[in-house]
Design a protein around this motif. Structure first.
Motif, PDB file in Angstrom:
ATOM      1  N   GLU A   1       0.835  -1.215   0.000  1.00 51.90           N
ATOM      2  CA  GLU A   1       0.000   0.000   0.000  1.00 51.90           C
ATOM      3  C   GLU A   1       0.865   1.258   0.000  1.00 51.90           C
ATOM      4  OE1 GLU A   1      -2.581  -0.309   3.358  1.00 51.90           O
ATOM      5  OE2 GLU A   1      -3.523  -2.176   2.664  1.00 51.90           O
ATOM      6  N   GLN A   2       1.915   1.260   0.816  1.00 52.86           N
ATOM      7  CA  GLN A   2       2.793   2.433   0.869  1.00 52.86           C
ATOM      8  C   GLN A   2       3.514   2.635  -0.457  1.00 52.86           C
ATOM      9  OE1 GLN A   2       5.319   1.795   4.311  1.00 52.86           O
ATOM     10  NE2 GLN A   2       3.537   1.570   5.647  1.00 52.86           N
ATOM     11  N   HIS A   3       3.906   1.550  -1.095  1.00 49.27           N
ATOM     12  CA  HIS A   3       4.559   1.662  -2.404  1.00 49.27           C
ATOM     13  C   HIS A   3       3.618   2.313  -3.420  1.00 49.27           C
ATOM     14  CE1 HIS A   3       6.948   0.587  -5.913  1.00 49.27           C
ATOM     15  NE2 HIS A   3       5.844   0.098  -6.448  1.00 49.27           N
ATOM     16  N   LEU A   4       2.391   1.821  -3.481  1.00 50.38           N
ATOM     17  CA  LEU A   4       1.427   2.355  -4.446  1.00 50.38           C
ATOM     18  C   LEU A   4       1.090   3.814  -4.151  1.00 50.38           C
ATOM     19  CD1 LEU A   4      -0.916  -0.756  -4.773  1.00 50.38           C
ATOM     20  CD2 LEU A   4       0.886  -0.021  -6.344  1.00 50.38           C
ATOM     21  N   GLN A   5       1.046   4.165  -2.872  1.00 49.38           N
ATOM     22  CA  GLN A   5       0.788   5.567  -2.505  1.00 49.38           C
ATOM     23  C   GLN A   5       1.914   6.475  -2.986  1.00 49.38           C
ATOM     24  OE1 GLN A   5       0.227   5.387   1.748  1.00 49.38           O
ATOM     25  NE2 GLN A   5      -1.754   4.330   1.580  1.00 49.38           N
ATOM     26  N   LYS A   6       3.156   6.000  -2.878  1.00 47.72           N
ATOM     27  CA  LYS A   6       4.281   6.805  -3.352  1.00 47.72           C
ATOM     28  C   LYS A   6       4.212   7.003  -4.866  1.00 47.72           C
ATOM     29  CE  LYS A   6       7.810   6.093   0.223  1.00 47.72           C
ATOM     30  NZ  LYS A   6       7.048   5.288   1.184  1.00 47.72           N
ATOM     31  N   ILE A   7       3.900   5.931  -5.586  1.00 44.96           N
ATOM     32  CA  ILE A   7       3.783   6.045  -7.046  1.00 44.96           C
ATOM     33  C   ILE A   7       2.680   7.031  -7.414  1.00 44.96           C
ATOM     34  CG2 ILE A   7       3.335   4.816  -9.198  1.00 44.96           C
ATOM     35  CD1 ILE A   7       5.976   4.050  -7.811  1.00 44.96           C
ATOM     36  N   GLU A   8       1.569   6.959  -6.701  1.00 45.82           N
ATOM     37  CA  GLU A   8       0.468   7.881  -6.972  1.00 45.82           C
ATOM     38  C   GLU A   8       0.861   9.314  -6.660  1.00 45.82           C
ATOM     39  OE1 GLU A   8      -3.094   9.330  -8.287  1.00 45.82           O
ATOM     40  OE2 GLU A   8      -2.128   7.386  -8.607  1.00 45.82           O
ATOM     41  N   SER A   9       1.659   9.511  -5.624  1.00 43.46           N
ATOM     42  CA  SER A   9       2.107  10.873  -5.298  1.00 43.46           C
ATOM     43  C   SER A   9       2.988  11.424  -6.407  1.00 43.46           C
ATOM     44  CB  SER A   9       2.841  10.890  -3.952  1.00 43.46           C
ATOM     45  OG  SER A   9       4.127  10.294  -4.052  1.00 43.46           O
ATOM     46  N   TYR A  10       3.789  10.568  -7.046  1.00 47.35           N
ATOM     47  CA  TYR A  10       4.599  11.025  -8.177  1.00 47.35           C
ATOM     48  C   TYR A  10       3.711  11.351  -9.379  1.00 47.35           C
ATOM     49  CZ  TYR A  10       8.276   8.805  -5.377  1.00 47.35           C
ATOM     50  OH  TYR A  10       9.120   8.429  -4.350  1.00 47.35           O
ATOM     51  N   ASN A  11       2.650  10.556  -9.555  1.00 48.51           N
ATOM     52  CA  ASN A  11       1.713  10.841 -10.654  1.00 48.51           C
ATOM     53  C   ASN A  11       0.969  12.157 -10.451  1.00 48.51           C
ATOM     54  OD1 ASN A  11       2.317   8.526 -12.086  1.00 48.51           O
ATOM     55  ND2 ASN A  11       0.588   7.337 -11.315  1.00 48.51           N
ATOM     56  N   GLN A  12       0.812  12.561  -9.188  1.00 46.34           N
ATOM     57  CA  GLN A  12       0.087  13.800  -8.875  1.00 46.34           C
ATOM     58  C   GLN A  12       1.016  14.987  -8.644  1.00 46.34           C
ATOM     59  OE1 GLN A  12      -3.189  13.922  -9.107  1.00 46.34           O
ATOM     60  NE2 GLN A  12      -3.220  11.721  -9.567  1.00 46.34           N
ATOM     61  N   SER A  13       2.315  14.765  -8.760  1.00 44.38           N
ATOM     62  CA  SER A  13       3.281  15.824  -8.468  1.00 44.38           C
ATOM     63  C   SER A  13       3.129  17.003  -9.427  1.00 44.38           C
ATOM     64  CB  SER A  13       4.702  15.273  -8.563  1.00 44.38           C
ATOM     65  OG  SER A  13       5.655  16.304  -8.432  1.00 44.38           O
ATOM     66  N   THR A  14       3.332  18.194  -8.906  1.00 43.32           N
ATOM     67  CA  THR A  14       3.260  19.392  -9.754  1.00 43.32           C
ATOM     68  C   THR A  14       4.616  19.736 -10.365  1.00 43.32           C
ATOM     69  OG1 THR A  14       3.639  20.783  -7.806  1.00 43.32           O
ATOM     70  CG2 THR A  14       1.345  20.375  -8.453  1.00 43.32           C
ATOM     71  N   GLU A  15       5.697  19.150  -9.843  1.00 44.20           N
ATOM     72  CA  GLU A  15       7.035  19.475 -10.327  1.00 44.20           C
ATOM     73  C   GLU A  15       7.497  18.559 -11.447  1.00 44.20           C
ATOM     74  OE1 GLU A  15       9.783  19.613  -7.109  1.00 44.20           O
ATOM     75  OE2 GLU A  15       8.758  21.244  -6.073  1.00 44.20           O
ATOM     76  N   ASN A  16       7.406  17.264 -11.243  1.00 43.54           N
ATOM     77  CA  ASN A  16       7.885  16.299 -12.241  1.00 43.54           C
ATOM     78  C   ASN A  16       6.858  15.188 -12.362  1.00 43.54           C
ATOM     79  OD1 ASN A  16       9.596  14.981 -14.034  1.00 43.54           O
ATOM     80  ND2 ASN A  16      10.680  13.888 -12.411  1.00 43.54           N
ATOM     81  N   LYS A  17       5.694  15.553 -12.876  1.00 45.22           N
ATOM     82  CA  LYS A  17       4.547  14.638 -12.881  1.00 45.22           C
ATOM     83  C   LYS A  17       4.824  13.414 -13.740  1.00 45.22           C
ATOM     84  CE  LYS A  17      -0.473  14.664 -13.321  1.00 45.22           C
ATOM     85  NZ  LYS A  17      -1.657  15.500 -13.607  1.00 45.22           N
ATOM     86  N   THR A  18       4.509  12.251 -13.192  1.00 45.70           N
ATOM     87  CA  THR A  18       4.662  11.000 -13.924  1.00 45.70           C
ATOM     88  C   THR A  18       3.284  10.471 -14.323  1.00 45.70           C
ATOM     89  OG1 THR A  18       4.664   9.746 -11.847  1.00 45.70           O
ATOM     90  CG2 THR A  18       6.801  10.427 -12.727  1.00 45.70           C
ATOM     91  N   SER A  19       3.281   9.405 -15.100  1.00 47.43           N
ATOM     92  CA  SER A  19       2.001   8.848 -15.573  1.00 47.43           C
ATOM     93  C   SER A  19       2.042   7.321 -15.543  1.00 47.43           C
ATOM     94  CB  SER A  19       1.703   9.339 -16.998  1.00 47.43           C
ATOM     95  OG  SER A  19       2.778   9.041 -17.874  1.00 47.43           O
TER      96      SER A  19
END
Length: 455
Positions: free
Chosen positions: A66-84
């Motif tokens: 769960e923590q891993h998936l939350q981190k990935i989602e935080s990167y997807n929602q990032s305003t600086e270096n947004k991932t997909s």
């Protein structure tokens, strides 16, 4: 006739579908296996060219996933270096067998419980996957023996096994290594001694820390050295790697001839239950930690020191873990002692906890010649980093590195991953990488064996 041709084509296609994926295909597809460490997520803090945005995750159900998936989602929602990234998750007790049979990707990323890591690596390689693994790839002598065989299997199958050495990409480490190769600056790298080794490095880490802007919650087994590994076999891997990579560049090492272990020791970091609760969210010590409890205080053997000779040169490595930093964060110290100068990295209060590189001549008579050689070398460095400058100090010079060139530990994971992907694509990994990885894990696992025998 036409019917026979169609049947033959169907047979050929069927054979191709059943063939194990032993080579990199046109599109790289990542698999994340049992991501129990936040380093697994940091690999995905950036997107990569020619890497599919869908990542296949195989793991047991639980808070680590769960923590891993939350981190990935935080990167997807990032305003600086947004991932997909799109995570396709399989969770269940048979996650490893499921991954091996599904073969949905061609590169397995492994960063988690070190007790199982060597087994995961071996089974992934045996199944024809490429592997990018967090350190350490082995935490004891048995693990090392398995790892050495696994490297041979990887070569036989034509797949790539590589570990994540982020410290090579820290700019002060890279520049220290570069300057140390200049005889006009360093002079001769003498053999040194136990009391005054020619290469000496110390790394201090902390159990309580902030990652990607949030307090890090660690799994309880991170404090169980039977599962995480002791500091001498874990964090020390980075330092041993820097000694090999930085000061014997492009040289193939044979651990049977080039490494001589002299002495090793280990000692614990004490942790109270409230401290343990803060970093795990658990209100009691799990039973598996009972062997490490003394008067209800957890003793984690996270600290270690190795003295050894690398190609005849004395090296001292010290890996330390404290509970929490009073100021700053993880720190690094490294000194290369030459006949003309010491080249030093310090990261303390005086440096505002930024790793800072110094060149310090040993004799006044050498100062002018060292400065001339250093000016020439910095002129070369400035072709890539134009704003790097020299600042005079009481003992010599600071190599001033602007903040723009300091990318930080988390960014280094993308740099390692890009290097690995480049090796996959171009099939041009240097011949020294594999034997030197083997030499590195021989050093750490044999040092642990020596330290535990010297109780």
């Amino acid at each position: 006739m036409r019917k026979k041709e169609i049947m033959l084509a169907m047979i050929v296609l069927s054979m191709g579908a059943c063939k194990p994926k032993t080579a990199v295909e046109e599109k790289i597809r990542l698999i994340t296996l049992d991501p129990g460490h936040f380093h697994a997520a940091l690999v995905q803090k950036s997107m990569y060219e020619n890497v599919d945005s869908t990542v296949y995750v195989y793991a047991p159900k639980g808070p680590e996933l769960e923590q891993h998936l939350q981190k990935i989602e935080s990167y997807n929602q990032s305003t600086e270096n947004k991932t997909s990234w799109k995570e396709e998750v399989y969770e269940g007790p048979d996650f490893l067998e499921k991954m091996l049979s599904d073969k949905k990707g061609n590169v397995v990323v492994i960063a988690g419980n070190n007790l199982h890591k060597t087994e995961y690596i071996k089974k992934s390689i045996d199944a024809g996957f490429n592997v990018l693994a967090d350190k350490p790839m082995a935490i004891n002598e048995n693990g090392f023996e398995t790892l050495e065989k696994t490297f041979k299997a990887a070569k036989d199958k034509g797949v790539l096994l590589y570990d994540i050495m982020t410290e090579r990409y820290e700019i002060t480490n890279a520049l220290q290594a570069q300057l140390s190769q200049d005889l006009g600056i360093l002079g001769r790298l003498s053999e040194g001694s136990l009391e005054k080794p020619s290469i000496e490095m110390e790394s201090v880490h902390y159990f309580s820390k902030v990652v990607s802007g949030k307090p890090l919650i660690r799994p309880y087994w991170f404090m169980d050295v039977a599962q995480q590994g002791e500091g001498i076999a874990d964090v020390a891997v980075h330092l041993v790697d820097l000694a090999q990579w930085g000061y014997f560049p492009n040289q193939v090492l044979d651990y049977r001839k080039d490494i001589e272990l002299l002495q090793a020791k280990r000692w614990p970091t004490s942790m109270t239950l409230p401290q343990f609760t803060k970093i795990t969210n658990l209100t009691a010590f799990p039973e598996s930690l009972n062997p490490y409890l003394k008067n209800n205080v957890l003793e984690v053997f996270a600290n270690g020191e190795i003295d050894y000779k690398l190609k005849g040169i004395h090296v001292k490595i010290k890996a330390l873990w404290d509970y929490e930093a009073t100021k700053g964060g993880d720190t690094h110290f490294a000194i290369i002692r030459g006949s003309k100068s010491n080249i030093v990295i310090r990261q303390g209060t005086e440096q505002n906890f930024e790793p800072t590189l110094y060149v310090e001549p040993l004799n006044a008579a050498d100062r002018a010649s060292v400065k001339a050689a250093l000016d020439n070398k910095i002129a070369e460095v400035q072709k890539e980093y134009p704003e790097i400058q020299l600042k005079e100090t009481k003992l010599g010079w600071e190599v001033y590195i602007p903040k723009a060139y300091r990318e930080g530990h988390e960014a280094h994971f993308a740099q390692v991953t890009k290097k690995y992907l480049s090796y996959l694509e171009k099939k041009n990994m240097p011949e020294w990488e594999v034997p030197n990885m083997i030499a590195k894990y021989y050093t750490t696992t044999q040092a642990l064996k020596m330290a535990t025998q010297n109780k």
